[in-house]
Design a protein around this motif. Sequence first.
Motif, PDB file in Angstrom:
ATOM      1  N   THR A   1      16.861  25.164  -0.456  1.00 20.94           N
ATOM      2  CA  THR A   1      16.259  26.239  -1.281  1.00 20.94           C
ATOM      3  C   THR A   1      15.737  27.531  -0.505  1.00 20.94           C
ATOM      4  OG1 THR A   1      13.969  25.154  -1.279  1.00 20.94           O
ATOM      5  CG2 THR A   1      15.436  24.834  -2.949  1.00 20.94           C
ATOM      6  N   GLY A   2      15.231  27.260   0.546  1.00 18.31           N
ATOM      7  CA  GLY A   2      14.639  28.523   1.614  1.00 18.31           C
ATOM      8  C   GLY A   2      16.097  29.247   1.878  1.00 18.31           C
TER       9      GLY A   2
ATOM     10  N   PHE B 206       3.654  33.839   5.305  1.00 17.05           N
ATOM     11  CA  PHE B 206       3.054  34.243   6.492  1.00 17.05           C
ATOM     12  C   PHE B 206       1.885  33.918   6.915  1.00 17.05           C
ATOM     13  CE2 PHE B 206       6.288  37.329   4.965  1.00 17.05           C
ATOM     14  CZ  PHE B 206       6.951  37.646   5.866  1.00 17.05           C
TER      15      PHE B 206
ATOM     16  N   GLY C 126      11.825  27.483  -2.054  1.00 18.67           N
ATOM     17  CA  GLY C 126      12.291  28.367  -1.032  1.00 18.67           C
ATOM     18  C   GLY C 126      11.589  29.413  -0.460  1.00 18.67           C
TER      19      GLY C 126
ATOM     20  N   ALA D 138      13.530  34.337   9.015  1.00 16.08           N
ATOM     21  CA  ALA D 138      12.705  33.045   8.751  1.00 16.08           C
ATOM     22  C   ALA D 138      12.651  32.205   9.957  1.00 16.08           C
ATOM     23  CB  ALA D 138      13.103  32.554   7.473  1.00 16.08           C
TER      24      ALA D 138
ATOM     25  N   GLN E 183      16.267  33.061   0.508  1.00 17.17           N
ATOM     26  CA  GLN E 183      16.000  34.311   1.600  1.00 17.17           C
ATOM     27  C   GLN E 183      17.059  34.987   2.030  1.00 17.17           C
ATOM     28  OE1 GLN E 183      12.705  34.885   1.667  1.00 17.17           O
ATOM     29  NE2 GLN E 183      12.221  33.084   0.840  1.00 17.17           N
TER      30      GLN E 183
ATOM     31  N   GLY F 284       8.365  35.498   8.722  1.00 17.71           N
ATOM     32  CA  GLY F 284       7.918  34.651   7.743  1.00 17.71           C
ATOM     33  C   GLY F 284       8.507  33.157   8.060  1.00 17.71           C
ATOM     34  N   ARG F 285       7.555  32.165   7.244  1.00 20.04           N
ATOM     35  CA  ARG F 285       8.071  30.882   7.398  1.00 20.04           C
ATOM     36  C   ARG F 285       8.602  30.139   6.039  1.00 20.04           C
ATOM     37  NH1 ARG F 285       5.928  27.312  10.769  1.00 20.04           N
ATOM     38  NH2 ARG F 285       4.396  28.709  11.583  1.00 20.04           N
ATOM     39  N   ILE F 286       9.749  29.488   6.087  1.00 21.71           N
ATOM     40  CA  ILE F 286       9.926  28.426   5.081  1.00 21.71           C
ATOM     41  C   ILE F 286       9.662  27.312   5.429  1.00 21.71           C
ATOM     42  CG2 ILE F 286      11.857  30.261   4.050  1.00 21.71           C
ATOM     43  CD1 ILE F 286      13.940  28.520   5.586  1.00 21.71           C
ATOM     44  N   LEU F 287       9.603  26.178   4.284  1.00 21.86           N
ATOM     45  CA  LEU F 287       8.906  25.022   4.379  1.00 21.86           C
ATOM     46  C   LEU F 287      10.352  24.048   3.970  1.00 21.86           C
ATOM     47  CD1 LEU F 287       6.173  26.403   4.790  1.00 21.86           C
ATOM     48  CD2 LEU F 287       5.421  24.100   4.414  1.00 21.86           C
ATOM     49  N   ARG F 288      11.284  24.753   3.306  1.00 16.95           N
ATOM     50  CA  ARG F 288      12.366  23.821   2.846  1.00 16.95           C
ATOM     51  C   ARG F 288      13.779  24.748   3.287  1.00 16.95           C
ATOM     52  NH1 ARG F 288      10.757  18.985   0.609  1.00 16.95           N
ATOM     53  NH2 ARG F 288      11.992  19.238  -1.111  1.00 16.95           N
TER      54      ARG F 288
END
Lengths: 364, 364
Positions: free
Chosen positions: B61-62, A363, A359, B222, B66, B54-58
Amino acid sequence: MPLENLDSALAQRKAFREYFGERAYIRLHDSLDDAPKGTVVLNETVIYGYPQIGRILRLETGLQEQFRHPFHVEEKVDGYNVRVIRYDGRHLALTRGGFICPFTTDRLPDLMNLAVFDEHPDLVVCAEVAGPDNPYLVGHPPYVSEDVRLFVFDLMRQNQPAFLDDGTKEAVVGRYGLNSVTRLGRFTANDWAALQDLVRRFNDEGREGIVLKEEAPGARRAKYVTSNSSIEDIAVTAENMLQLPGEYFTGRILRLVLFMDEERLIPDDGLYRRLGHGFLDGLFRAVEQFKREGKVFHTYRCRFRRRENAEGFVRFLKHALGHGHVVQRRLYEEAGYVVLEFDKDFPKMTGLLGHLMGGGMVFD
Amino acid sequence: MPLENLDSALAQRKAFREYFGERAYIRLHDSLDDAPKGTVVLNETVIYGYPQIGRILRLETGLQEQFRHPFHVEEKVDGYNVRVIRYDGRHLALTRGGFICPFTTDRLPDLMNLAVFDEHPDLVVCAEVAGPDNPYLVGHPPYVSEDVRLFVFDLMRQNQPAFLDDGTKEAVVGRYGLNSVTRLGRFTANDWAALQDLVRRFNDEGREGIVLKEEAPGARRAKYVTSNSSIEDIAVTAENMLQLPGEYFTGRILRLVLFMDEERLIPDDGLYRRLGHGFLDGLFRAVEQFKREGKVFHTYRCRFRRRENAEGFVRFLKHALGHGHVVQRRLYEEAGYVVLEFDKDFPKMTGLLGHLMGGGMVFD
């Protein structure tokens, strides 16, 4: 001292002292004076590094541009580069980076006729070692289906950076029955169409490409690879994508496109699919592996003649890659050999997947 | 001076003096004190830059990782970021990088109800401008099939770096009939499964992704994008591959794989083929273009209300990108607008293709 500035290179960590068993040697991590990166110094003896060969991405224009004199063409074999020497009564195989390789050194009696050093004790045999059971890289030529084989492509002498000429090489290789890379003949820049035909056939056969070596006085060299080799490179490294610079991948896409354009090959569904598989399959495998094992790694297998060399190889890899990144899995005897299975971790892949799948934020 | 160190930033070329017609302004090329890159200074007035998200990829969990507080979810629109202000009686649109954009500024009366500034003269309207006829990027949302549209996603005030809260934003947007990005509701981290369903639908619909904005007190943000958006990004930039860092491409492959894994989507032939097309088609086009035209470029088209703004836009782009890299093709009237067609050159692509197709060598 054969290389004048070796002490200051050691102090600046451009050269390192290494050990192979009790034997101390120095390897150049950067070029120094006339000695390229990968040069090895054994006491007073210098084994010059194998110089990098430039790449052309077009044959028709590339040959005209790069070569004024006739050149010999040889197959480029998909393996790892070694220099084989006899030193102080022992046969040693040096990696491109200048390490004495415990694996290749162990297997030398299987790989080549070492009697060549009886007549030429200061010979440096430059060769590719290729096959599925090698400890360094994934992917191998289609014609080496098990274990590894050694393919000679150049000869040098100790303490000399130059290659021996093609006639001498051919004579030595023939006299001692050394296994050479496939020699494709002598050409001039005007023969570009014939070479296009040749590499198109290589592409169909899953072979990597060719190396072109000009005769003296120019002695220029170039390499040229097939589009299938570019896709294969992507496919075997995708599991490891984040350990490599992104340009590793975009550069291969560019090579593929310029190859197909020059060869007038039309991209078809099969090509698009293969490239898609090449990029995705390994990365999906890495994600599955991370979920299952908590880390990303690749398992390698290779066979040794002597158990202590297998153990020495694991110690060597731990030294070269970092102690935590090599895990011995199995060591067992089979058909007169000691087979080693080990994992090489991809710590950047593990770290980034852990961060992102947990998670974490990026950036970018 | 509103930003204390502006003079030294100008001296160090971290900030630049720019002109829009006769109007002088300063844009921050790097962050300075509390002001992010892209901040614009007009005399004593500071328009803070739009901060990076910012980027989350999930998602599962993200969100847990966050967000501690409820958050609003909005559609992420595939366009370019602007801040719209009224200053000194004029409406101006600022790009993410801090330029006053002559194109967006010209089109503001078409894009939004500017009466919002009568009641809120110090408002900063943060919005995405998206559609096929934009001068900055290739690719657009499926629901903007011609010209461009503007989608509001945040409100700020002049001289203040903070965003107005969601309630205020919704009220202002509603009262003035501003076109908002699609608002998807208020969620908590426990709602990850519902958001997975939502982005899976977005993926099927060819939409880019979502932005998550926490309510005060955390105010964390995010973004999260679909796998189709990653393939689309690759496809529209492949013609331009060598202008971009290789990680632009490998990062998108990684996003795609983690998205599909989280959404339990199984890669199929169609996906592999699309990714193959994404990487290859643009680059093949670039090679053809280079052979035909001697350079690689992309032709953009956009329409203006006033001819002098179109001319000003070409001057602006030449200033921002370098004089030789922008070529005006056509400028003509159509349906009450002045249509500009221009080429943006890709000099690195042109240079490298020229070198390689001419037979040049690379050491890689």
